[in-house]
Motif scaffolding. Sequence first.
Motif, PDB file in Angstrom:
ATOM      1  N   GLY A  70       0.824  -1.192   0.000  1.00  0.00           N
ATOM      2  CA  GLY A  70       0.000   0.000   0.000  1.00  0.00           C
ATOM      3  C   GLY A  70       0.865   1.251   0.000  1.00  0.00           C
ATOM      4  O   GLY A  70       2.095   1.171  -0.113  1.00  0.00           O
ATOM      5  N   ASN A  71       0.235   2.413   0.155  1.00  0.00           N
ATOM      6  CA  ASN A  71       1.004   3.658   0.143  1.00  0.00           C
ATOM      7  C   ASN A  71       1.561   4.003   1.516  1.00  0.00           C
ATOM      8  O   ASN A  71       2.369   4.910   1.648  1.00  0.00           O
ATOM      9  CB  ASN A  71       0.128   4.807  -0.361  1.00  0.00           C
ATOM     10  CG  ASN A  71      -0.139   4.653  -1.842  1.00  0.00           C
ATOM     11  OD1 ASN A  71       0.689   4.082  -2.564  1.00  0.00           O
ATOM     12  ND2 ASN A  71      -1.293   5.121  -2.296  1.00  0.00           N
ATOM     13  N   GLN A  72       1.087   3.280   2.537  1.00  0.00           N
ATOM     14  CA  GLN A  72       1.620   3.549   3.890  1.00  0.00           C
ATOM     15  C   GLN A  72       2.529   2.391   4.283  1.00  0.00           C
ATOM     16  O   GLN A  72       2.049   1.333   4.666  1.00  0.00           O
ATOM     17  CB  GLN A  72       0.469   3.630   4.891  1.00  0.00           C
ATOM     18  CG  GLN A  72      -0.500   4.760   4.633  1.00  0.00           C
ATOM     19  CD  GLN A  72      -1.649   4.714   5.630  1.00  0.00           C
ATOM     20  OE1 GLN A  72      -1.456   4.492   6.814  1.00  0.00           O
ATOM     21  NE2 GLN A  72      -2.847   4.920   5.132  1.00  0.00           N
ATOM     22  N   LEU A  73       3.815   2.616   4.144  1.00  0.00           N
ATOM     23  CA  LEU A  73       4.774   1.577   4.546  1.00  0.00           C
ATOM     24  C   LEU A  73       5.773   2.199   5.506  1.00  0.00           C
ATOM     25  O   LEU A  73       6.179   3.355   5.319  1.00  0.00           O
ATOM     26  CB  LEU A  73       5.513   1.021   3.333  1.00  0.00           C
ATOM     27  CG  LEU A  73       4.710   0.125   2.384  1.00  0.00           C
ATOM     28  CD1 LEU A  73       5.521  -0.170   1.137  1.00  0.00           C
ATOM     29  CD2 LEU A  73       4.323  -1.178   3.063  1.00  0.00           C
TER      30      LEU A  73
ATOM     31  N   GLU B 141       5.753  -4.213   9.123  1.00  0.00           N
ATOM     32  CA  GLU B 141       4.882  -3.034   9.179  1.00  0.00           C
ATOM     33  C   GLU B 141       4.301  -2.820  10.574  1.00  0.00           C
ATOM     34  O   GLU B 141       4.018  -1.706  10.970  1.00  0.00           O
ATOM     35  CB  GLU B 141       3.761  -3.162   8.140  1.00  0.00           C
ATOM     36  CG  GLU B 141       4.258  -3.139   6.694  1.00  0.00           C
ATOM     37  CD  GLU B 141       5.204  -1.981   6.418  1.00  0.00           C
ATOM     38  OE1 GLU B 141       4.902  -0.855   6.816  1.00  0.00           O
ATOM     39  OE2 GLU B 141       6.281  -2.228   5.831  1.00  0.00           O
ATOM     40  N   ARG B 221      -1.154   0.659   8.682  1.00  0.00           N
ATOM     41  CA  ARG B 221      -0.330   0.275   7.519  1.00  0.00           C
ATOM     42  C   ARG B 221      -0.780  -1.078   6.971  1.00  0.00           C
ATOM     43  O   ARG B 221      -0.783  -1.297   5.775  1.00  0.00           O
ATOM     44  CB  ARG B 221       1.144   0.239   7.918  1.00  0.00           C
ATOM     45  CG  ARG B 221       1.747   1.624   8.136  1.00  0.00           C
ATOM     46  CD  ARG B 221       3.258   1.580   8.091  1.00  0.00           C
ATOM     47  NE  ARG B 221       3.841   0.970   9.276  1.00  0.00           N
ATOM     48  CZ  ARG B 221       4.278   1.636  10.345  1.00  0.00           C
ATOM     49  NH1 ARG B 221       4.230   2.953  10.365  1.00  0.00           N
ATOM     50  NH2 ARG B 221       4.795   0.998  11.367  1.00  0.00           N
ATOM     51  N   SER B 224      -3.881  -0.785   5.024  1.00  0.00           N
ATOM     52  CA  SER B 224      -3.742  -0.136   3.711  1.00  0.00           C
ATOM     53  C   SER B 224      -3.168  -1.074   2.651  1.00  0.00           C
ATOM     54  O   SER B 224      -3.043  -0.704   1.482  1.00  0.00           O
ATOM     55  CB  SER B 224      -2.846   1.114   3.828  1.00  0.00           C
ATOM     56  OG  SER B 224      -1.486   0.720   3.916  1.00  0.00           O
TER      57      SER B 224
END
Lengths: 155, 447
Positions: A70-73, B141, B221, B224
Amino acid sequence: MKLENILIPTGVATPGMLIRDVFTECVRAQVPAIPFRDENGELTGRVSLRDTMKKSCLPEYLVEMAYVLGNQLSCTEDAEEKAREVLCQQVDEYVMPRLYSLTTDITVIKALAVMEKHNSNYAFIMDDGVYKGVVTTLAIARRMIALDIICSKPE
Amino acid sequence: MHGEAAQVSHVIFGWDPFWVSTALFAATYVAIISDRINRAIIAGLGAVLMIMLGVLSQQDAILGVDFNTLGLLTGMMVIVAITRRCGVFQYIAIWSAKRVQAQPWGILLMLSVVTAVFSALLDNVTTVLLLAPVTLLITAELEQDPFPYLFAEIMASNIGGAATLIGDPPNIMIGSAVGLSFNDFLFNMAPVIPIILVVTLFIIYLIWGRGLHASSEARQRIMSLQEGEAITNPALLIKSGFVLALVILGFLFAHPLKLEPATTAMGGAALLLLLSNLGHGANKQSERVHRTFGEVEWITIFFFIGLFIVVHGIERAGVLEFLASRMIEFTGGDMTITALAVIWMSAVLSAVVDNIPFVATMIPLIESMAPTFGGPEQLMPLWWSLALGACLGGNGSLIGASANLIVAGAAEQAGHHISFVKFTLIAFPLMLVSVAVASVYVYFRYL
């Protein structure tokens, strides 16, 4: 089309050099890698942009899971810091084994065949043990375009 | 004792086939355990020497190879090689992590259950190969140590694999040698597996579960992650799901259909190869089939072939009959003691040596106990004890099963070293608990 007209002269990486300096040379010469010369003056390896980035930033599981990222790493939250960390490291632990090197008197098609055999888009050129430069698929394509061939439109 | 075997064999220099085969077998085992040379090479050399030294003729050696096991293994490997390309395993793993709102303990639990179920329906090695990268991504994550998660998955893969005929190679070998069906395993092994899994996960909860916490940012995270992107080929997913369902049905109805497991698996493999190559030209098809066959674990297949021949060598020379009689002497011919001895010995030995050669040796050994216990049909408690012991024993150490080593390798690549000692110190007692549960089950159900 002679190989000596296509090759790109570059500097070489040496022990203790910073990744930043290798990247600078690759970007300046527009090549994906440069050779590595050891303490004895021998070309014993290579440093490539792709391998260095993979080794420093891409653990195998990230590659395996590439599609789902995803875009949040966590690793992208402080990208600048990560870049600084990578660029300021010494090149030594990122040196890859040397590839088969070519000489200036071979044909372009042989150069392409050797690159294909190594699943690579570049090869180093050496004459009598003296490093001459890098040949890349991009440089060959550039040379082909420079021939100014006019193509007739298919009917 | 072994004079008859000596008479029918033509061992060089007139040596006793009993001792020649025993020496070859021991050397093969030692070489496998030492792990210095690839196991397929060792088994192949052992097999060839069994023939060249005259313990077996080539025809005898071929008779020792169980082609039903090889066919089942190869067929399932082809099906899994094609199915994994559609990304469904990663999809389910991430989907299940999201279902528990990315709570660390919930994720550990869900990934363990997913691992156990996939290990039962496919094979445990492929399952962990596909789920380890997901686990490493999720724990990175979540900013968590991946060890508890990977540890739980290893346990779940070997426990889940024990549930069915196709879940773990020892079951495939036992099923094929004894003629046990998919349903036999389902009715006899599957009932105890959820209990063992729950007990194991409860202990894991007591060790690590209460200390697993993650920040809301870290959990966000995980939420997402785009699991839908994992499905790279929806058409292949439908074809694979269809064939896998057919294969499972084929296993379930093998008896009325009069189908051996190898026929079902190879049939499924051929059908999936056909479906996944429809619409491609001849050259492209060759390329794709070649790629699929390249993903079959030929090392395992050739390891099996060599081992079958080596074990057949000691069987023909009378070594296993001799060992069986010693074992019966030791247990006094009592079924309860023999069954419990088999389950515990299998578990402990499978923790320290590869369970495949161990089970390959135990099968003819147990078969030769049939006269003592009143015929082959009386041996069922021993077969279930062997299957439970060998599969669960794989959890006893880092080298106990291939799945364990694959997870350790994936963790190592990501910079997380799993030490043999650290793993074994927790895994071995846990394995003993699971074998104790299995022993109680075997005792009350069969003895």
